[in-house]
Design an enzyme around this catalytic site. Structure first.
Site, PDB file in Angstrom:
ATOM      1  N   HIS A   1     -35.886 -28.247 -48.202  1.00  0.00           N
ATOM      2  CA  HIS A   1     -34.869 -27.752 -48.759  1.00  0.00           C
ATOM      3  C   HIS A   1     -34.748 -28.670 -50.013  1.00  0.00           C
ATOM      4  O   HIS A   1     -34.456 -27.982 -51.198  1.00  0.00           O
ATOM      5  CB  HIS A   1     -33.722 -28.129 -47.978  1.00  0.00           C
ATOM      6  CG  HIS A   1     -32.198 -27.750 -48.636  1.00  0.00           C
ATOM      7  ND1 HIS A   1     -31.474 -26.758 -48.387  1.00  0.00           N
ATOM      8  CD2 HIS A   1     -31.586 -28.661 -49.405  1.00  0.00           C
ATOM      9  CE1 HIS A   1     -30.373 -26.786 -49.091  1.00  0.00           C
ATOM     10  NE2 HIS A   1     -30.331 -28.088 -49.881  1.00  0.00           N
ATOM     11  N   GLU A   2     -35.063 -29.831 -49.931  1.00  0.00           N
ATOM     12  CA  GLU A   2     -34.791 -30.841 -51.187  1.00  0.00           C
ATOM     13  C   GLU A   2     -36.080 -30.565 -52.073  1.00  0.00           C
ATOM     14  O   GLU A   2     -35.862 -30.896 -53.344  1.00  0.00           O
ATOM     15  CB  GLU A   2     -34.835 -32.538 -50.342  1.00  0.00           C
ATOM     16  CG  GLU A   2     -33.737 -32.814 -49.854  1.00  0.00           C
ATOM     17  CD  GLU A   2     -32.392 -32.382 -50.060  1.00  0.00           C
ATOM     18  OE1 GLU A   2     -32.158 -32.458 -51.309  1.00  0.00           O
ATOM     19  OE2 GLU A   2     -31.561 -31.906 -49.147  1.00  0.00           O
TER      20      GLU A   2
ATOM     21  N   GLU B   1     -31.528 -34.503 -53.404  1.00  0.00           N
ATOM     22  CA  GLU B   1     -32.752 -33.861 -54.220  1.00  0.00           C
ATOM     23  C   GLU B   1     -32.840 -34.818 -55.367  1.00  0.00           C
ATOM     24  O   GLU B   1     -33.609 -34.003 -56.306  1.00  0.00           O
ATOM     25  CB  GLU B   1     -32.503 -32.511 -54.318  1.00  0.00           C
ATOM     26  CG  GLU B   1     -31.476 -32.374 -55.574  1.00  0.00           C
ATOM     27  CD  GLU B   1     -30.128 -31.731 -54.746  1.00  0.00           C
ATOM     28  OE1 GLU B   1     -29.286 -31.266 -55.675  1.00  0.00           O
ATOM     29  OE2 GLU B   1     -29.860 -31.999 -53.575  1.00  0.00           O
TER      30      GLU B   1
END
Length: 884
Positions: free
Chosen positions: A336-337, A303
């Site tokens: 998600h990231e 991320e």
């Protein structure tokens, strides 16, 4: 960081299920009041100005960094993190214009990954600039600054990227490489003019040099932790769009940009949703997703703020091979990231003890966002899979709390496991259900605004939720985050009078390998219902509780599957639910099956209960129910591996049960196929292949040979699964053809997949050939360890023995901070007692006491597999004999 490890991703591609990867042992944890640090508290950084010159061909770099620091206490030395760096000069200057002070001595501690700069005169409190000239190496594994070599139609290429989480920024920049030491960053790079450079912020200037290089400056970042800095360089292309004033992009190797359309559109839609949900707009001017060839054993995406890194197999969609499942994986990785851009980047855990504040929330948001933006995928049933993923580790005696004590870099690396991700997500899902989704969102917004650009602990978050909801959830949250293990809710007396059912509940603890342990206690939110009536909620505290339900009839506990616990029904109540199984909602069907299977394996419920449920499941059941049944049949097949005759008997039954389902959906796609049907088709083909179904194997072979005469026989959606059947059952000649195809393939993504396919053979001789290739230069340095892991799925003992025999070569294929978990994971699928001794011998010879968590958990898994083989399979034998 996304938890989809390469072994799991690859096994999904080729049609295998994968057991969870386990990590650290149980540690009692308590909330912290002081930030943990492994560095002296005398100095803190405020800004890093890095000038970097990488030499990709020579695999080296030179750099100069100017670090603005505050000296908090008088000192004669400055210690920071550094690993594999060589220092040429260190100067210290003050803001008062005095002459720079040169370090009189530089000492490096390789074991502690620190460098200490000594000065001849004491340094007073105040602000200074630390000016460091140094050099380092570009590695071949995905940590620090690393390179990836790959083939294209235009020839061989090399790209370089960074991967810093959890503690590898120190391999590129001497720094205070801990999450609480936030600072701003300004990056300048001198690179070939023909290549694209990318970092967290947009380029602010570019100056071409006469020698074919350019000096590129990127904008200064917001205040952030070191592990979020990113740099990439190579023959790239970039697609862009914009939303809410932010430029979003996807960066790929040249020639692959056409595969980026879906993740780019997903990025745009997700960013808009997150801006609203978090109540804080994304603060950077751009957000790129960078897709790279290759793979890692330990992560698929990272991320970095404004420059998310993802291995291309997890994000890009190649129209010639990508499936519906690939599209869903691409979306959830992006979701998600991007969630991390808030949970993790804007607000960061204070220390690795609270890693779940990053990963659990990002995992929860990925599924929330998938359900919101793609309801047609029906992913809401996936909450049961998330529970199961966590409980696989959490039910072993070697589990650990969500919030765990972290003392070393290796322990931090091991913390990226299913407790942190899946249990963290499950607890969030449960607590959101307890307080309500709107109130939960309000608490998240309070948390983001209160702690932006700073560091937090779990209690900071609970206080924000309590402020928004006026509900004292800390007691529940502490029970589930500071204690290891799984509550088990046991149904007691059930009575119905005047249209109201009363149920007595007691709370025990579910364990697979420590059934006699004294149960911990939790405050457990429990939702239950009489089938067909409205649900009700209660809080089971101090080990017991009662719930009043509307209506009379069979009682379902954990209705909606929001609770993180196992449910043990009385035999009478379970029989009543089984008799009404077809009328239960799909998500609760999954929950009932999952509990029955796990409790049966643990010896707490008859093994026949799951088999009976699977046997009465109608053909019209939700595709995800059949997906679960097929996966479980595959696990049973694997458990019989040491006894071919009994395995064949089970396979015969399972094939007969699954064949009508396959006939119903057929090999050929239909216009009205849902995404769940598309995914089930591939799962059934894969499972029937593993069960050695002749009809499935013959049909796959026919289709594999047919494209020249019948192109429709080898459609895109089935190419991967057909290839997986061919590879699993390949003879030597077929295997050699697959190997040759891998060697000559010019698409990096397809080349990687072909090398993984040749590692899936069930033939031990061909599996050994794959292991030999894995430690050669053929697969590419970042893929080799993954091949060994794929072999280990069917041949764990063979793979482990090979790795030990070639340990020096294998260790070069795994990044240093993750080696302590790699070989235990390779061995963890074994069911042979001798493997326990082998693992202990390896650990005693090569691991420090603080790095034994993964070994202990692998040994617990092996012992459990042995117990299942000896104590549970006879019950399946008996059930099969009764159902001939």
């Amino acid at each position: 960081m996304h938890r989809h490890l390469i072994s799991a991703a690859v096994l999904a591609l080729v049609g295998f299920s994968c057991a969870p990867v386990f990590a650290n042992s149980a540690v009692t944890s308590t909330p912290q009041t002081q930030t943990t640090t492994q560095l002296p508290r005398t100095v803190s950084p405020t800004h890093y100005a890095l000038s970097l010159t990488p030499n990709a061909a020579a695999a080296t770099f030179s750099a100069n960094i100017k670090i603005s620091i505050n000296v908090l206490k008088p000192t004669s030395s400055i210690t920071l993190n550094a690993s594999d760096l060589a220092f040429q000069q260190v100067l210290l200057s003050s803001a008062h214009g005095k002459a720079a002070l040169k370090a009189s001595k530089i000492s490096v501690n390789a074991e502690e990954e620190t460098a200490t700069f000594h000065f001849a005169h004491p340094i007073a409190k105040g602000s200074y600039t630390l000016d460091i000239a140094y050099t380092g190496v570009i590695g071949t594994q995905a940590n620090g600054l690393f390179s990836v070599d790959y083939d294209t139609a235009a020839g061989h290429k090399r790209a370089i990227y960074t991967q810093f989480e959890n503690s590898d920024a120190r391999r590129l920049i001497p720094s205070w490489d801990e999450p609480a030491y936030k600072a701003t960053f300004a990056l300048e790079v001198t690179v070939p003019s023909t290549q694209m450079a990318v970092s967290n912020m947009p380029i602010t200037s570019k100056t071409d040099l006469p020698d074919g290089r350019s000096v590129i400056n990127f904008g200064m970042t917001p205040k952030m932790s070191t592990y979020l800095l990113f740099f990439g360089l190579g023959d790239f292309e970039r697609a862009t769009d914009s939303i809410d004033g932010t430029e979003v992009g996807v960066i790929t190797q040249k020639g692959s940009l056409s595969q980026a359309a879906f993740p780019l559109a997903a990025s745009k839609a997700i960013l808009h949703e997150y801006n609203d949900y978090f109540g804080v707009r994304f603060p950077l001017p751009k957000l790129d997703n960078v897709a790279a060839p290759g793979s890692s054993q330990f992560f698929s995406a990272m991320e970095n703020w404004g420059a998310i890194f993802t291995f291309e197999h997890g994000m890009l969609l190649d129209p010639s091979i990508s499936t519906q499942g690939d599209k869903e994986v691409s979306f959830i990785i992006v979701a998600h990231e991007m969630a991390h851009q808030w949970f993790g980047d804007l607000v960061t855990m204070r220390w690795w003890d609270d890693l779940w504040l990053n990963e659990g929330f990002a995992s929860w948001m990925e599924n929330r966002m998938t359900e919101r933006l793609h309801p047609e995928w029906n992913t809401k049933l996936g909450v049961v899979d998330v529970h199961e993923s966590a409980m696989g580790l959490d039910s072993l005696s070697t589990t650990h709390p969500i919030v765990q004590r972290i003392d070393t870099v290796e322990q931090a690396s091991q913390a990226f496991d299913e407790i942190t991700y899946s249990k963290g997500e499950s607890v969030i899902h449960m607590l959101e259900g307890y307080v309500g989704s709107d109130a939960w969102r309000d608490g998240v917004r309070i948390y983001m605004k209160a702690h932006a650009y700073s560091n937090t602990t779990s209690d900071d978050f609970w206080h924000s939720i309590e402020k928004a909801t006026n509900k004292p959830i800390s007691e529940i949250a502490h029970d589930f985050t500071l204690q290891p293990g799984i509550p088990m809710i046991k149904m007691g007396e059930v009575s119905c009078a005047n249209g109201t059912t009363s149920v007595n509940l007691t709370q025990a603890e579910f364990s697979r390998d420590h059934l006699d342990k004294k149960s911990l206690t939790w405050h457990v939110p429990v939702t239950a219902q009489v089938l067909g009536a409205a649900p009700a909620q209660t809080l089971v505290a101090d080990g017991k509780g009662t719930i009043q339900l509307a209506g009379c009839g069979p009682v379902l506990i954990n209705a909606g599957q929001t609770g993180y616990f196992r449910t043990l029904y009385t035999p009478t109540q379970f029989a009543a639910l089984a008799a009404n199984f077809a009328t239960i909602t799909p998500i609760d069907q999954l929950g009932l099956m999952s509990d029955a299977w796990s409790l049966g394996l643990a010896g707490l419920q008859p093994m026949s209960d799951f088999l009976d449920l699977a046997n009465v499941t109608p053909l019209t059941a939700d595709p995800q129910i059949w997906n679960r049944i097929a996966n479980t049949y595959s696990s049973i097949h694997q458990a019989y591996q040491a006894d071919p005759l009994r395995q064949q008997q089970f396979d015969k039954f399972a094939i007969a049960r699954l064949t009508p389902v396959m006939a119903k959906i057929s090999w050929n796609a239909h216009a009205d196929d849902t995404s769940a049907i598309i995914n089930l088709r591939q799962q059934l083909i894969s499972t029937l292949s593993q069960l050695n179904d002749p009809a499935t194997i013959n049909e796959a072979n026919r289709r594999y040979a047919a494209p020249a005469s019948d192109p429709t026989a080898f459609p895109v959606e089935l190419r991967k699964v057909i290839m997986s059947v061919i590879a699993l059952h390949a003879d030597a000649a077929t295997w050699e053809k697959l190997h040759a195809a891998a060697q000559t393939e010019k698409s990096a993504m397809m080349k990687d997949q072909l090398f993984y396919l040749i590692a899936t053979s069930k033939d031990p001789a061909l599996a050994t050939r794959a292991l030999e290739i894995a430690i050669s230069d053929e697969p590419g340095a970042t893929n080799s360890a993954g091949m060994i892991s794929v072999v280990a799925h069917l041949h764990p003992d063979l793979a482990f023995d090979f790795a030990i025999a070639h340990l020096a070569q294998v260790e070069k294929l795994v990044d240093a901070s993750s080696r302590s978990r790699y070989l235990p994971r390779v061995a963890s699928g074994s069911a042979e007692p001798a493997m326990v001794d082998k693992l202990n011998a390896y650990a005693n010879a090569h691991l420090t006491p603080s790095a034994l968590g993964s070994t202990k958990t692998a040994i617990a898994s092996i012992n459990y597999h042995i117990k299942v083989r000896s104590q549970r399979l006879p019950a399946i034998d008996a059930w099969l004999a009764a159902h001939k």
